[in-house]
Design a protein around this motif. Sequence first.
Motif, mmCIF file in Angstrom:
data_model
loop_
_atom_site.group_PDB
_atom_site.id
_atom_site.type_symbol
_atom_site.label_atom_id
_atom_site.label_comp_id
_atom_site.label_asym_id
_atom_site.label_seq_id
_atom_site.Cartn_x
_atom_site.Cartn_y
_atom_site.Cartn_z
ATOM 1 N N LEU A 1 45.864 8.090 46.499
ATOM 2 C CA LEU A 1 47.145 8.718 46.166
ATOM 3 C C LEU A 1 47.234 10.116 46.752
ATOM 4 C CD1 LEU A 1 47.261 7.708 42.394
ATOM 5 C CD2 LEU A 1 48.709 6.797 44.215
ATOM 6 N N PRO A 2 48.446 10.632 46.937
ATOM 7 C CA PRO A 2 48.587 12.025 47.361
ATOM 8 C C PRO A 2 47.907 12.951 46.347
ATOM 9 C CG PRO A 2 50.692 10.884 47.526
ATOM 10 C CD PRO A 2 49.747 9.958 46.809
ATOM 11 N N PRO A 3 47.361 14.079 46.794
ATOM 12 C CA PRO A 3 46.610 14.977 45.910
ATOM 13 C C PRO A 3 47.361 15.398 44.646
ATOM 14 C CG PRO A 3 46.372 15.675 48.184
ATOM 15 C CD PRO A 3 47.377 14.555 48.172
ATOM 16 N N ARG A 4 48.658 15.547 44.734
ATOM 17 C CA ARG A 4 49.438 15.985 43.567
ATOM 18 C C ARG A 4 49.302 14.997 42.402
ATOM 19 N NH1 ARG A 4 50.882 19.617 40.398
ATOM 20 N NH2 ARG A 4 52.947 19.498 39.532
ATOM 21 N N TYR A 5 49.134 13.727 42.691
ATOM 22 C CA TYR A 5 48.974 12.738 41.625
ATOM 23 C C TYR A 5 47.722 13.027 40.795
ATOM 24 C CZ TYR A 5 52.802 9.710 43.009
ATOM 25 O OH TYR A 5 54.044 9.199 43.250
ATOM 26 N N GLY A 6 46.649 13.387 41.458
ATOM 27 C CA GLY A 6 45.425 13.728 40.751
ATOM 28 C C GLY A 6 45.601 14.953 39.873
ATOM 29 N N ALA B 1 52.479 5.883 40.423
ATOM 30 C CA ALA B 1 51.285 5.652 41.235
ATOM 31 C C ALA B 1 51.299 4.237 41.814
ATOM 32 C CB ALA B 1 50.028 5.883 40.385
ATOM 33 N N ARG B 2 51.697 3.282 41.004
ATOM 34 C CA ARG B 2 51.783 1.892 41.505
ATOM 35 C C ARG B 2 52.783 1.817 42.662
ATOM 36 N NH1 ARG B 2 49.636 -2.097 39.191
ATOM 37 N NH2 ARG B 2 49.657 -1.195 37.093
ATOM 38 N N GLY B 3 53.904 2.509 42.539
ATOM 39 C CA GLY B 3 54.883 2.535 43.623
ATOM 40 C C GLY B 3 54.302 3.114 44.904
ATOM 41 N N GLN B 4 53.470 4.120 44.777
ATOM 42 C CA GLN B 4 52.825 4.711 45.956
ATOM 43 C C GLN B 4 51.836 3.736 46.595
ATOM 44 O OE1 GLN B 4 52.736 7.914 47.603
ATOM 45 N NE2 GLN B 4 54.739 8.070 46.622
ATOM 46 N N LEU B 5 51.107 3.026 45.775
ATOM 47 C CA LEU B 5 50.057 2.127 46.288
ATOM 48 C C LEU B 5 50.617 0.875 46.934
ATOM 49 C CD1 LEU B 5 47.380 2.327 43.449
ATOM 50 C CD2 LEU B 5 47.303 3.443 45.679
ATOM 51 N N VAL C 1 48.390 16.083 38.518
ATOM 52 C CA VAL C 1 49.239 15.734 37.371
ATOM 53 C C VAL C 1 48.444 14.909 36.362
ATOM 54 C CG1 VAL C 1 51.270 14.406 36.648
ATOM 55 C CG2 VAL C 1 51.401 15.917 38.649
ATOM 56 N N LEU C 2 47.683 13.926 36.843
ATOM 57 C CA LEU C 2 46.890 13.088 35.942
ATOM 58 C C LEU C 2 45.908 13.929 35.140
ATOM 59 C CD1 LEU C 2 46.006 10.334 34.851
ATOM 60 C CD2 LEU C 2 44.435 10.181 36.801
ATOM 61 N N LEU C 3 45.194 14.811 35.802
ATOM 62 C CA LEU C 3 44.202 15.630 35.096
ATOM 63 C C LEU C 3 44.868 16.534 34.068
ATOM 64 C CD1 LEU C 3 41.759 16.494 38.015
ATOM 65 C CD2 LEU C 3 41.534 14.715 36.258
ATOM 66 N N GLY C 4 46.025 17.065 34.374
ATOM 67 C CA GLY C 4 46.753 17.887 33.409
ATOM 68 C C GLY C 4 47.168 17.095 32.186
ATOM 69 N N LEU C 5 47.670 15.888 32.415
ATOM 70 C CA LEU C 5 48.060 15.026 31.295
ATOM 71 C C LEU C 5 46.847 14.650 30.447
ATOM 72 C CD1 LEU C 5 50.618 12.656 33.065
ATOM 73 C CD2 LEU C 5 51.135 14.317 31.260
ATOM 74 N N LEU C 6 45.739 14.344 31.100
ATOM 75 C CA LEU C 6 44.536 13.970 30.361
ATOM 76 C C LEU C 6 44.003 15.143 29.543
ATOM 77 C CD1 LEU C 6 42.704 11.829 33.052
ATOM 78 C CD2 LEU C 6 43.884 11.000 31.002
ATOM 79 N N ASP C 7 44.027 16.339 30.111
ATOM 80 C CA ASP C 7 43.579 17.529 29.371
ATOM 81 C C ASP C 7 44.403 17.713 28.098
ATOM 82 O OD1 ASP C 7 41.629 18.099 31.257
ATOM 83 O OD2 ASP C 7 42.796 19.678 32.251
ATOM 84 N N ARG C 8 45.714 17.596 28.216
ATOM 85 C CA ARG C 8 46.580 17.763 27.049
ATOM 86 C C ARG C 8 46.390 16.623 26.048
ATOM 87 N NH1 ARG C 8 49.924 19.399 31.255
ATOM 88 N NH2 ARG C 8 51.244 17.563 31.168
#
Length: 93
Positions: A43-48, A87-91, A50-57
């Motif tokens: 995935l593009p780096p921005r996806y990672g 993410a599925r749309g990107q893949l 965003v995911l890490l931010g959501l997981l932290d919260r």
Amino acid sequence: MSAALQQLDAIAARVAALRNNEGGSVTTLSDEARASTELLGALPPRYGEVLLGLLDRLESSAFFSEESCSFSQKDLLDNLQVWVDKARGQLVS
């Protein structure tokens, strides 16, 4: 099926289980998502980011009751579902 899609499917299943109160834990979801190197690499780096931010919260929200936390676990799980869909749309595109 590619390893990235398999990892995304695993994350989606964990998110769905938590959203539907079917068991599972925030810790398991977070650990699996953070370890999904094939997915994050595809995935593009921005996806990672965003995911890490959501997981932290989400992890922070798990330590408190819904009323005492500034992060709504339901809203965070909803946002994770949106992330999974995008993410599925990107893949698959």
